[in-house]
Design a protein around this motif. Structure first.
Motif, mmCIF file in Angstrom:
data_model
loop_
_atom_site.group_PDB
_atom_site.id
_atom_site.type_symbol
_atom_site.label_atom_id
_atom_site.label_comp_id
_atom_site.label_asym_id
_atom_site.label_seq_id
_atom_site.Cartn_x
_atom_site.Cartn_y
_atom_site.Cartn_z
ATOM 1 N N VAL A 29 0.938 -1.164 -0.059
ATOM 2 C CA VAL A 29 0.081 -0.032 0.009
ATOM 3 C C VAL A 29 1.006 1.210 0.017
ATOM 4 C CG1 VAL A 29 -1.570 1.498 1.454
ATOM 5 C CG2 VAL A 29 -1.985 -1.219 0.989
ATOM 6 N N GLU A 130 -7.291 2.659 3.070
ATOM 7 C CA GLU A 130 -7.448 1.701 2.278
ATOM 8 C C GLU A 130 -8.867 1.029 2.634
ATOM 9 O OE1 GLU A 130 -5.703 -3.025 2.286
ATOM 10 O OE2 GLU A 130 -4.778 -1.420 3.587
ATOM 11 N N VAL A 214 -2.485 -4.030 -5.229
ATOM 12 C CA VAL A 214 -3.445 -2.816 -4.573
ATOM 13 C C VAL A 214 -3.449 -1.765 -5.884
ATOM 14 C CG1 VAL A 214 -3.161 -0.846 -3.117
ATOM 15 C CG2 VAL A 214 -1.943 -2.736 -2.556
ATOM 16 N N GLN A 216 -4.596 2.672 -6.656
ATOM 17 C CA GLN A 216 -4.781 3.732 -5.754
ATOM 18 C C GLN A 216 -5.546 4.577 -6.718
ATOM 19 O OE1 GLN A 216 -1.264 6.747 -5.478
ATOM 20 N NE2 GLN A 216 -1.470 6.381 -3.492
ATOM 21 N N ARG A 250 -7.172 -4.664 -3.361
ATOM 22 C CA ARG A 250 -7.201 -3.605 -2.250
ATOM 23 C C ARG A 250 -7.192 -2.215 -3.054
ATOM 24 N NH1 ARG A 250 -2.032 -5.530 1.068
ATOM 25 N NH2 ARG A 250 -2.495 -3.947 2.669
ATOM 26 N N THR A 252 -6.776 2.096 -2.375
ATOM 27 C CA THR A 252 -5.922 2.762 -1.423
ATOM 28 C C THR A 252 -6.185 4.251 -1.942
ATOM 29 O OG1 THR A 252 -4.154 3.426 -0.143
ATOM 30 C CG2 THR A 252 -3.669 2.740 -2.472
#
Length: 282
Positions: A29, A130, A214, A216, A250, A252
């Motif tokens: 992350v 997150e 991840v 973003q 995930r 973030t």
């Protein structure tokens, strides 16, 4: 006779890939931006359009610093920061911002201020958030991926968001060609999302950095005339749902600590705080 001092900082390349990626994957992350750039373009400075500096201790790379449009320290303690600062000072400022963990950026900026200062703006604390499960609110069904033929509608909204957030327009240097190309790349790769009504962007957000672990979110924006109506809540829920289903497990983002409205929205969607970064803008 004076002894020559060998710097523990060197420019990394493809031969260092395995060691570098292991270091980045230790915090997927926190390191999503640098990891995404290296996975996309590799470590060779010519292809990357930046340099990746490695801090070497006893033959091992223990810290990194991405040196491109952003200067980003990774896993860098005081000794690594001291040497990265020396290297940056020797090279001269080429970046438009320094971004990274608060202690590292504070130390780096303190060492560079006499040579690079003053900064145009300092964001001393930006919480990193997150989410890895379904959003806690109903997604807006009208938020979808932006189509290539809608670039002319999306780009002005992106410019408005960037100018509002950063304080300077992104298209002042080259008339916007590079910025438009970046937005177009996000659209073509299915990473630009928006609610568009009658040729106007109501809500938008993009997924900028992506790794297998991840992704973003960036560029979250609601048209100024339509704020306060809940568009960001349903919009973010929609982006989270699509990103989790189709991009990475995930999601973030980071947000300015003083932006109470945005932080409240993200909390209602289901984001939780997992860290914080600091940004120095030039």
């Amino acid at each position: 006779m004076r002894m020559l001092r060998t710097s523990p900082v060197r420019i990394l390349g493809e031969r260092d890939r395995a060691e570098v990626m292991a270091l980045l994957d230790a915090d997927p992350v926190g390191n999503v931006f640098v990891s995404s750039r290296l996975r996309t373009a590799g470590l060779d400075p010519g292809r990357l359009g930046a340099e990746l500096w490695g801090y070497v201790e006893r033959g091992r790379i223990t810290a990194l610093c991405y040196a491109g449009a952003n200067l980003v320290p990774v896993n860098a303690g005081p000794d690594a920061i001291r040497h990265f600062a020396e290297h940056a000072r020797w090279q001269g400022r080429r970046c438009s911002s320094i971004v990274g963990p608060i202690p590292a950026v504070e130390d780096l900026w303190a060492r560079l201020t006499p040579y690079w200062g003053p900064a145009r703006a300092i964001r001393a604390r930006q919480p990193v958030l997150e989410i890895s499960g379904p959003p806690l609110v109903e997604p807006d069904p009208l938020v979808r991926r932006v189509r290539v033929e809608e670039l002319g509608v999306l780009v002005p909204a992106c410019v408005a968001m960037f100018t509002e957030e950063v304080g300077v327009p992104p298209d002042s240097g080259d008339g916007g060609a590079l910025y438009r190309a970046r937005v177009e790349e996000l659209v073509r790769t299915g990473r630009a999302f928006a609610r568009i009504e009658e040729g106007r962007v109501v809500f938008k957000a993009e997924v900028g950095a992506v790794t297998p672990q991840v992704c973003q979110v960036q560029g979250v924006w609601v048209h100024p005339e339509l704020r306060g109506r809940g568009h960001s809540l349903g919009g973010m829920a929609a982006v989270v749902r699509m990103a989790l289903a189709e991009i990475a497990p995930r999601v973030t983002l980071y947000v300015n600590d003083y932006n109470a409205a945005a932080r409240a929205t993200y909390a209602r969607v289901g984001f939780r705080e997992v860290g914080a970064v600091m940004s120095v803008l030039f």
